[in-house]
Design a protein around this motif. Structure first.
Motif, mmCIF file in Angstrom:
data_model
loop_
_atom_site.group_PDB
_atom_site.id
_atom_site.type_symbol
_atom_site.label_atom_id
_atom_site.label_comp_id
_atom_site.label_asym_id
_atom_site.label_seq_id
_atom_site.Cartn_x
_atom_site.Cartn_y
_atom_site.Cartn_z
ATOM 1 N N GLU A 134 5.063 -5.145 12.187
ATOM 2 C CA GLU A 134 4.996 -3.693 12.072
ATOM 3 C C GLU A 134 6.040 -3.222 11.067
ATOM 4 O O GLU A 134 7.098 -3.834 10.908
ATOM 5 C CB GLU A 134 5.308 -3.034 13.425
ATOM 6 C CG GLU A 134 4.322 -3.347 14.532
ATOM 7 C CD GLU A 134 3.144 -2.407 14.570
ATOM 8 O OE1 GLU A 134 3.138 -1.429 13.798
ATOM 9 O OE2 GLU A 134 2.236 -2.644 15.379
ATOM 10 N N TRP A 169 -3.596 -0.489 14.362
ATOM 11 C CA TRP A 169 -2.453 -1.160 13.723
ATOM 12 C C TRP A 169 -2.499 -0.939 12.213
ATOM 13 O O TRP A 169 -1.474 -0.644 11.583
ATOM 14 C CB TRP A 169 -2.496 -2.655 14.034
ATOM 15 C CG TRP A 169 -1.467 -3.456 13.298
ATOM 16 C CD1 TRP A 169 -0.202 -3.729 13.700
ATOM 17 C CD2 TRP A 169 -1.610 -4.079 12.005
ATOM 18 N NE1 TRP A 169 0.461 -4.480 12.753
ATOM 19 C CE2 TRP A 169 -0.382 -4.705 11.703
ATOM 20 C CE3 TRP A 169 -2.656 -4.164 11.082
ATOM 21 C CZ2 TRP A 169 -0.169 -5.407 10.521
ATOM 22 C CZ3 TRP A 169 -2.442 -4.862 9.897
ATOM 23 C CH2 TRP A 169 -1.209 -5.467 9.629
ATOM 24 N N ASN A 203 0.285 1.174 10.022
ATOM 25 C CA ASN A 203 1.080 0.476 9.013
ATOM 26 C C ASN A 203 0.557 0.688 7.599
ATOM 27 O O ASN A 203 0.890 -0.074 6.698
ATOM 28 C CB ASN A 203 1.119 -1.026 9.338
ATOM 29 C CG ASN A 203 1.974 -1.317 10.548
ATOM 30 O OD1 ASN A 203 3.196 -1.338 10.461
ATOM 31 N ND2 ASN A 203 1.337 -1.536 11.680
#
Length: 211
Positions: free
Chosen positions: A14, A79, A83
């Protein structure tokens, strides 16, 4: 078990860790590729080709993040959306290595470099790098706040579509000589289609998808 492992991997990869891991991997792979030809001109050309493709991959991941998260919300797309900034910065890192390799090639083989480039490549490539620098510089909360949300959206919207178009031209012009290069246009066309579908399906969220 597999879902737990995937979740842990996504949790570690991350933000800045993701950027550092991708950048380090790109640097190591580029050095390894160049070393295959003893860091001579042909090895540097291989790095140029490698980073062009890694940049394409990272660009597509960043460019499609918002659209995918809206169309198919799941752990992976969330995700990816979360990101997107770091995928974009990783793309910038990849293209920075690409630029270093181009400069090295120009110094090592001026004749080959002159044959492979043109005035148009200088102009349009220069504009592309100007967008990458500006978009990277404004990928932080403080700098984004300095230029304001409207200017930020305009910069990243125009820059994103310009870079998409430049990738289409850069890879597309090689198809007559190397037909397999058509495969590189598939992800570019796919991410554009995803963005258009997401904007049509969620008209109120067009700004978020377009950014």
């Amino acid at each position: 078990m597999e879902e737990t492992t995937m979740s842990q991997r996504q949790g570690w990869l991350e933000g800045w860790r993701l950027l550092a891991a991708l950048t380090l991997s790109l640097v190591v792979l580029s050095l390894w590729i160049a070393s295959m030809r003893q860091f001579e001109a042909e090895g540097v050309r291989m790095v140029i080709r490698f980073t062009a493709r890694s940049s394409l991959t990272l660009f597509c991941l960043a460019f499609s993040a918002a659209a995918l998260a809206r169309l198919w919300p799941n752990p992976w797309t969330r995700w990816q959306r979360r990101n997107r900034r770091y995928l974009g910065l990783s793309f910038a890192a990849s293209h920075a290595i690409h630029a270093v390799a181009i400069v090295a090639f120009a110094n090592m083989d001026p004749a080959g470099f002159a044959e492979a480039t043109s005035a148009a490549s200088y102009i349009f490539g220069g504009i592309g790098y100007a967008f990458i620098i500006a978009m990277s510089a404004t990928s932080f909360d403080r700098t984004a706040a300095l230029i304001g949300p409207r200017a930020w959206r305009t910069l990243h919207l125009v820059g994103g579509y310009y870079l998409w178009f430049q990738f289409m031209v850069s890879f597309g012009k090689r198809i007559p000589a190397m037909p397999l290069y058509a495969a590189f246009l598939v992800p570019l066309l796919a991410v554009m289609a995803l963005r258009l579908i997401a904007m049509a399906a969620h008209p109120r969220g067009r700004t978020a998808v377009a950014g």
